[in-house]
Each structure stands twice: as structure tokens, then as C-alpha cells.
Design a protein around this motif. Structure first.
Motif, PDB file in Angstrom:
ATOM      1  N   SER A  96      -7.453 -12.044  -6.455  1.00 53.23           N
ATOM      2  CA  SER A  96      -7.106 -10.628  -6.536  1.00 53.23           C
ATOM      3  C   SER A  96      -6.121 -10.306  -5.435  1.00 53.23           C
ATOM      4  CB  SER A  96      -8.357  -9.744  -6.389  1.00 53.23           C
ATOM      5  OG  SER A  96      -7.996  -8.380  -6.321  1.00 53.23           O
ATOM      6  N   VAL A  97      -4.979  -9.744  -5.820  1.00 46.18           N
ATOM      7  CA  VAL A  97      -3.993  -9.325  -4.832  1.00 46.18           C
ATOM      8  C   VAL A  97      -3.945  -7.794  -4.869  1.00 46.18           C
ATOM      9  CG1 VAL A  97      -1.645  -9.615  -3.986  1.00 46.18           C
ATOM     10  CG2 VAL A  97      -2.694 -11.437  -5.310  1.00 46.18           C
ATOM     11  N   ARG A  98      -4.898  -7.187  -4.171  1.00 46.73           N
ATOM     12  CA  ARG A  98      -5.012  -5.716  -4.176  1.00 46.73           C
ATOM     13  C   ARG A  98      -4.151  -5.152  -3.044  1.00 46.73           C
ATOM     14  NH1 ARG A  98      -9.893  -1.906  -2.863  1.00 46.73           N
ATOM     15  NH2 ARG A  98     -10.126  -3.389  -1.159  1.00 46.73           N
ATOM     16  N   HIS A  99      -2.836  -5.386  -3.141  1.00 49.20           N
ATOM     17  CA  HIS A  99      -1.956  -4.983  -2.053  1.00 49.20           C
ATOM     18  C   HIS A  99      -1.590  -3.501  -2.166  1.00 49.20           C
ATOM     19  CE1 HIS A  99       1.543  -4.674  -4.679  1.00 49.20           C
ATOM     20  NE2 HIS A  99       1.195  -5.826  -5.238  1.00 49.20           N
ATOM     21  N   ILE A 100      -0.970  -3.008  -1.098  1.00 41.99           N
ATOM     22  CA  ILE A 100      -0.495  -1.625  -1.090  1.00 41.99           C
ATOM     23  C   ILE A 100       1.001  -1.583  -0.772  1.00 41.99           C
ATOM     24  CG2 ILE A 100      -2.652  -0.390  -0.684  1.00 41.99           C
ATOM     25  CD1 ILE A 100      -2.106  -0.566   2.314  1.00 41.99           C
ATOM     26  N   ALA A 101       1.730  -2.584  -1.244  1.00 41.60           N
ATOM     27  CA  ALA A 101       3.176  -2.619  -1.012  1.00 41.60           C
ATOM     28  C   ALA A 101       3.882  -1.431  -1.647  1.00 41.60           C
ATOM     29  CB  ALA A 101       3.757  -3.926  -1.549  1.00 41.60           C
ATOM     30  N   PHE A 102       3.321  -0.887  -2.731  1.00 34.66           N
ATOM     31  CA  PHE A 102       3.888   0.285  -3.388  1.00 34.66           C
ATOM     32  C   PHE A 102       3.239   1.578  -2.901  1.00 34.66           C
ATOM     33  CE2 PHE A 102       4.813  -2.910  -6.813  1.00 34.66           C
ATOM     34  CZ  PHE A 102       6.194  -2.794  -6.776  1.00 34.66           C
ATOM     35  N   GLY A 103       2.462   1.506  -1.829  1.00 30.97           N
ATOM     36  CA  GLY A 103       1.704   2.671  -1.406  1.00 30.97           C
ATOM     37  C   GLY A 103       0.430   2.803  -2.211  1.00 30.97           C
ATOM     38  N   TYR A 104      -0.154   3.998  -2.156  1.00 29.06           N
ATOM     39  CA  TYR A 104      -1.410   4.234  -2.853  1.00 29.06           C
ATOM     40  C   TYR A 104      -1.598   5.741  -2.958  1.00 29.06           C
ATOM     41  CZ  TYR A 104      -6.337   3.511  -4.140  1.00 29.06           C
ATOM     42  OH  TYR A 104      -7.542   3.467  -4.797  1.00 29.06           O
ATOM     43  N   GLY A 105      -2.336   6.185  -3.967  1.00 30.92           N
ATOM     44  CA  GLY A 105      -2.611   7.611  -4.103  1.00 30.92           C
ATOM     45  C   GLY A 105      -1.451   8.368  -4.720  1.00 30.92           C
ATOM     46  N   VAL A 106      -1.338   9.645  -4.375  1.00 29.67           N
ATOM     47  CA  VAL A 106      -0.373  10.518  -5.050  1.00 29.67           C
ATOM     48  C   VAL A 106       1.073  10.121  -4.761  1.00 29.67           C
ATOM     49  CG1 VAL A 106      -1.958  12.480  -5.142  1.00 29.67           C
ATOM     50  CG2 VAL A 106      -0.418  12.227  -3.177  1.00 29.67           C
ATOM     51  N   HIS A 107       1.317   9.439  -3.640  1.00 23.85           N
ATOM     52  CA  HIS A 107       2.683   9.043  -3.293  1.00 23.85           C
ATOM     53  C   HIS A 107       2.992   7.602  -3.696  1.00 23.85           C
ATOM     54  CE1 HIS A 107       4.087  12.598  -1.108  1.00 23.85           C
ATOM     55  NE2 HIS A 107       2.858  12.711  -0.635  1.00 23.85           N
ATOM     56  N   GLN A 108       2.115   6.991  -4.475  1.00 26.33           N
ATOM     57  CA  GLN A 108       2.372   5.616  -4.901  1.00 26.33           C
ATOM     58  C   GLN A 108       3.673   5.559  -5.699  1.00 26.33           C
ATOM     59  OE1 GLN A 108      -0.748   3.905  -7.298  1.00 26.33           O
ATOM     60  NE2 GLN A 108      -0.317   1.858  -6.540  1.00 26.33           N
ATOM     61  N   CYS A 109       4.432   4.480  -5.479  1.00 31.34           N
ATOM     62  CA  CYS A 109       5.768   4.337  -6.068  1.00 31.34           C
ATOM     63  C   CYS A 109       5.744   4.550  -7.581  1.00 31.34           C
ATOM     64  CB  CYS A 109       6.331   2.961  -5.747  1.00 31.34           C
ATOM     65  SG  CYS A 109       7.918   2.620  -6.535  1.00 31.34           S
ATOM     66  N   LEU A 110       6.544   5.497  -8.024  1.00 35.36           N
ATOM     67  CA  LEU A 110       6.585   5.845  -9.440  1.00 35.36           C
ATOM     68  C   LEU A 110       7.214   4.737 -10.283  1.00 35.36           C
ATOM     69  CD1 LEU A 110       5.912   8.390 -11.178  1.00 35.36           C
ATOM     70  CD2 LEU A 110       8.316   9.023 -10.929  1.00 35.36           C
ATOM     71  N   GLY A 111       8.190   4.014  -9.690  1.00 36.78           N
ATOM     72  CA  GLY A 111       8.905   2.993 -10.441  1.00 36.78           C
ATOM     73  C   GLY A 111       8.382   1.588 -10.232  1.00 36.78           C
ATOM     74  N   GLN A 112       7.115   1.461  -9.827  1.00 42.59           N
ATOM     75  CA  GLN A 112       6.594   0.141  -9.496  1.00 42.59           C
ATOM     76  C   GLN A 112       6.592  -0.817 -10.689  1.00 42.59           C
ATOM     77  OE1 GLN A 112       2.106  -0.037  -8.929  1.00 42.59           O
ATOM     78  NE2 GLN A 112       2.426   2.161  -8.682  1.00 42.59           N
ATOM     79  N   GLN A 113       6.340  -0.317 -11.892  1.00 42.68           N
ATOM     80  CA  GLN A 113       6.323  -1.216 -13.044  1.00 42.68           C
ATOM     81  C   GLN A 113       7.727  -1.728 -13.368  1.00 42.68           C
ATOM     82  OE1 GLN A 113       3.550  -2.453 -14.451  1.00 42.68           O
ATOM     83  NE2 GLN A 113       4.989  -3.816 -15.485  1.00 42.68           N
ATOM     84  N   LEU A 114       8.724  -0.874 -13.183  1.00 44.04           N
ATOM     85  CA  LEU A 114      10.104  -1.309 -13.379  1.00 44.04           C
ATOM     86  C   LEU A 114      10.466  -2.384 -12.356  1.00 44.04           C
ATOM     87  CD1 LEU A 114      12.888  -1.091 -14.668  1.00 44.04           C
ATOM     88  CD2 LEU A 114      13.378   0.829 -13.120  1.00 44.04           C
ATOM     89  N   ALA A 115      10.074  -2.171 -11.104  1.00 47.76           N
ATOM     90  CA  ALA A 115      10.368  -3.153 -10.054  1.00 47.76           C
ATOM     91  C   ALA A 115       9.691  -4.486 -10.356  1.00 47.76           C
ATOM     92  CB  ALA A 115       9.906  -2.614  -8.699  1.00 47.76           C
ATOM     93  N   ARG A 116       8.434  -4.436 -10.756  1.00 48.19           N
ATOM     94  CA  ARG A 116       7.715  -5.667 -11.118  1.00 48.19           C
ATOM     95  C   ARG A 116       8.433  -6.403 -12.251  1.00 48.19           C
ATOM     96  NH1 ARG A 116       2.734  -2.410 -10.028  1.00 48.19           N
ATOM     97  NH2 ARG A 116       1.469  -3.634  -8.551  1.00 48.19           N
ATOM     98  N   ASN A 117       8.859  -5.636 -13.236  1.00 46.50           N
ATOM     99  CA  ASN A 117       9.518  -6.213 -14.409  1.00 46.50           C
ATOM    100  C   ASN A 117      10.818  -6.904 -14.002  1.00 46.50           C
ATOM    101  OD1 ASN A 117       9.937  -6.804 -17.079  1.00 46.50           O
ATOM    102  ND2 ASN A 117      10.296  -4.703 -17.747  1.00 46.50           N
ATOM    103  N   GLU A 118      11.617  -6.224 -13.188  1.00 45.24           N
ATOM    104  CA  GLU A 118      12.890  -6.794 -12.756  1.00 45.24           C
ATOM    105  C   GLU A 118      12.679  -8.063 -11.932  1.00 45.24           C
ATOM    106  OE1 GLU A 118      15.956  -3.153 -12.184  1.00 45.24           O
ATOM    107  OE2 GLU A 118      14.177  -3.065 -10.930  1.00 45.24           O
ATOM    108  N   MET A 119      11.734  -8.033 -11.014  1.00 41.29           N
ATOM    109  CA  MET A 119      11.478  -9.210 -10.184  1.00 41.29           C
ATOM    110  C   MET A 119      10.989 -10.380 -11.020  1.00 41.29           C
ATOM    111  SD  MET A 119       9.884  -7.811  -6.597  1.00 41.29           S
ATOM    112  CE  MET A 119       8.897  -6.471  -7.254  1.00 41.29           C
TER     113      MET A 119
END
Length: 400
Positions: A335-358
Motif C-alpha cells: 500500500s502506497v498511501r502517500h500524500i504527494a497530492f495533498g489530502y482533504g479539500v485542497h487535494q490536487c484536482l488534476g491528480q488523475q490526469l497527472a497519474r495518467n500522463e506519467m
């Protein structure tokens, strides 16, 4: 418990690890320790994973004063410049204002919609890999792949002209350099806001199929300032962070030949590799500042109303209380329960796009150039120690 930390440690002794003084806090000082901010205020540094995560969702820790709480240096700005820089956006607002802005964007960044972009991302990556193969070596992977791919993707997604990339990339770089003067920061911010405000007004008159136009047609109307601030944040985050994860991630893989060979032999590991690289590298260089609006207890420390608090993501993602062997890059963590994208209400909105591109970039990179290697010694690669987003300035590679 002693309080030995003064100013934030920023000097890395190894290019891929946070400063050793930060890592030592996990055992020496505990998850929350004292920190002096450059503006003269004394507050708190949070480095424990659970404590950072708790802080990110605590409504008593406000994001409103984040610019004034720069943990690296005191920004010298005029009152007018402070007012301009602090115009409301997703980064510096709290609920309910933040809730209203984010609600308008959430439906535009669904997982399904971001995954639907995969075929176009594949095309863009293939075109840039072809150009790398056809050109002379060595190739700077940053300018040839890492920066143009996410820049083109976010431009097409938002409806921003890609031919304007030198303008917004250059101004963004000035904004993120930690040695930029207050005047330079203000001028770059003004330039970016003027650029995006002009784009917003043009799209109000002549909408297209980009997300900016879609956002402007939302039933909850946005002012030009709000739309420009939101569009600017999406544009900057959409190209700057992903570009640096691709560049720094490739540098990491080329310095860990066993991991490169593992991806080459098992491309099905790429999604797990992306998550582990996000944890291991955590490119938000200096953490996220907050201000306590009420007295609270975090990590056993009593934080008073008005105290500044720095939530350090990269230190938290190396917390041995959360991860076994956090100093190692391991594509097989359960399990990689990281917080590289933040967490909570300010969590990165585009995180799925970033994951997809990488995922597309790393998969196609090892497939197309299995013998990819650094063209200079690893120690000669210029690291972004002078930027708020960490990475590599350039990455000279040989593709064959």
C-alpha cells in the motif's frame, strides 16, 4: 521534548532525499517541532505522516495566509502587490469560498474524463519519442519530453493556445524561483493574471470546447478574476508539477538500474511505480503553510490560535512510522498511501490526469528506449534546488 529546529532545513546531501535534519526529526523531535519563519513569526513544523494528514483536513488550519508564510524567505511586496497576489483561488481560500470554487471544477476532472484522454496522451508521447529518436544526441529529456507533453495536454484540455507556452512557462519559472526578488515575483504574477484574464474574456465572447469555456458556462457564475485565477492555477499545476515528476522520475530510474530493468521486464508495474515515485520524490519542495484559527493539539503539541504551521509533505512521505524502509524505492509495496497530492479539500484536482500522463510516459519510454542512459555523470545533472517545485533543470540522455 526539546525544540532545536529554527529555520527550515533546505540543504539536501543526496539529490533524491529530503534534508537529513528533516528526516532526523522522525526520531529525535517527534512529528511536530518548533520552526521559525522568515517573516519573524515562530510556529510549527509538521513532519509525521499521520500528523500532516490530520493537519490537511483540520478546518482550524487556514490556507488564507499561505503566501505571507513563505518558509524560505520573506517576500518584500507593496500593499498593492500583496492584494493582487492574495486574490482568492483554490490554494488560498477556505470553505465555504473554496467549496464553491471546487464544486464547479469537480465535474470537469472526473476519473472517467481523464482516462478518456489516454489515446491523445499516447499520440503526444509517441510524437515526442519519435523526435527524440530522430534527432542528434544527447537529448535533453526535459525540453524534449518532460515539459512539452504535460504542457500540450493541459493546453488542449483547457483551450489555451500552445503557441503561448514560452510566455506562461517563463513567467511560471520566475514565480517559482526562490531567489526571485519581490518585484520579479509581482511582475510575473501580474503577467500571468493579465494573460489569463485576456483569455477568459475572449472565451466569454467566443467559447470553444475547452474546459475554460465550459467553466465559464457554469450555472454558478464566476467573475473574470475568479475564472482567471482558477484557470491560471490549472495551467500552472497542469504543466509544472507533472513535468518535474517526469524529469525527476526518469533521473531516479536511470540511477536505479534495477528499477529500470524491472519496469522494462514488467510494464504492468507502471501504475505501482508511479505511486511509489510520487511518494519517494514528493516534488512540493518546502511544504504547505497554514495558520491556526483556533487553539488545537497536533502530534501532542499545543498550537495556539494565530500560530503558523508548515505541513511538510516530502518528510511525511518518508516517515518510517508509516512506511517500511521509506528511504528505498520499492515498486512492490502493498500500500502506497502517500500524500504527494495533498489530502482533504485542497487535494490536487488534476491528480488523475497527472497519474495518467506519467504512466503513459514511463511505459512508452522503457519500451521505446530500453537502453536509455544518462549522457553525463549523475552528479552533473542540475537539480532544481532553487525552485519551489523540485526536479531537474535539464536531463541529458542517450537514447540508444
Amino acid at each position: 521534548m526539546t525544540d532545536t529546529v529554527n529555520l527550515l532545513p533546505t540543504t539536501r546531501t543526496a539529490p533524491l532525499d529530503p534534508p537529513p535534519e528533516l528526516l532526523a526529526l522522525h526520531t529525535d523531535e517527534g512529528p511536530v517541532s518548533r520552526l521559525d519563519f522568515p517573516n519573524g513569526r515562530r510556529g510549527w513544523l509538521v513532519t509525521g505522516f499521520d500528523e500532516v494528514r490530520a493537519g490537511l483536513i483540520d478546518p482550524r488550519l487556514s490556507a488564507r495566509d499561505r503566501l505571507a508564510l513563505n518558509p524560505i524567505r520573506k517576500l518584500e511586496l507593496t500593499d498593492e502587490q500583496w492584494e493582487q497576489a492574495n486574490r482568492p483561488n483554490l490554494l488560498n481560500t477556505d470553505p465555504p469560498d473554496h467549496t464553491r470554487l471546487r464544486r464547479m471544477l469537480t465535474g470537469l476532472f472526473t476519473v472517467r474524463r481523464m482516462r478518456a484522454l489516454t489515446p491523445r496522451i499516447e499520440e503526444i508521447v509517441a510524437e515526442h519519442l519519435d523526435a527524440m529518436a530522430a534527432g542528434p544526441g544527447p537529448v535533453d529529456l526535459v525540453t524534449a519530453l518532460a515539459l512539452p507533453v504535460p504542457s500540450l495536454v493541459i493546453c488542449e484540455l483547457l483551450g489555451v493556445p500552445y503557441e503561448d507556452r514560452e510566455t506562461f512557462q517563463g513567467l511560471t519559472a520566475t514565480l517559482l524561483r526562490i531567489d526571485s526578488t519581490g518585484e520579479q515575483v509581482a511582475a510575473a504574477g501580474d503577467g500571468l493574471r493579465e494573460y489569463m484574464t485576456g483569455l477568459v474574456r475572449a472565451k466569454r465572447e467566443t467559447p470553444d470546447d475547452g474546459l475554460l469555456s465550459e467553466l465559464l458556462q457554469n450555472e454558478e457564475s464566476l467573475t473574470d478574476q475568479e475564472a482567471a485565477g482558477t484557470g491560471l492555477l490549472l495551467l500552472i499545476a497542469g504543466h509544472e508539477t507533472t513535468a518535474n515528476m517526469i524529469g525527476l522520475g526518469t533521473y531516479t530510474l536511470l540511477n536505479e538500474p534495477e528499477r529500470w530493468a524491472e519496469l522494462r521486464a514488467h510494464p504492468e508495474l507502471v501504475e505501482q511505480a508511479v505511486e511509489e515515485l510520487l511518494r519517494y520524490l514528493t516534488i512540493v519542495h518546502f511544504g504547505l503553510p497554514r495558520t491556526a484559527t483556533e487553539d488545537l493539539v497536533l502530534g501532542g503539541r499545543e498550537i495556539a490560535a494565530g500560530d503558523p504551521v508548515l505541513l511538510h509533505l516530502s518528510a511525511a512521505n518518508r516517515d518510517p512510522a508509516q512506511f517500511d524502509g521509506p528511504e528505498f524505492l520499492d515498486f512492490h509495496r502493498e500500500s502506497v498511501r502517500h500524500i504527494a497530492f495533498g489530502y482533504g479539500v485542497h487535494q490536487c484536482l488534476g491528480q488523475q490526469l497527472a497519474r495518467n500522463e506519467m504512466a503513459v510516459v514511463f511505459r512508452r519510454l522503457v519500451e521505446r528506449f530500453p537502453d536509455l542512459r544518462l549522457a553525463v555523470p549523475a552528479g552533473e545533472v542540475p537539480m532544481r534546488t532553487d525552485m519551489a517545485i523540485y526536479g531537474v533543470h535539464h536531463l541529458p540522455v542517450e537514447v540508444g
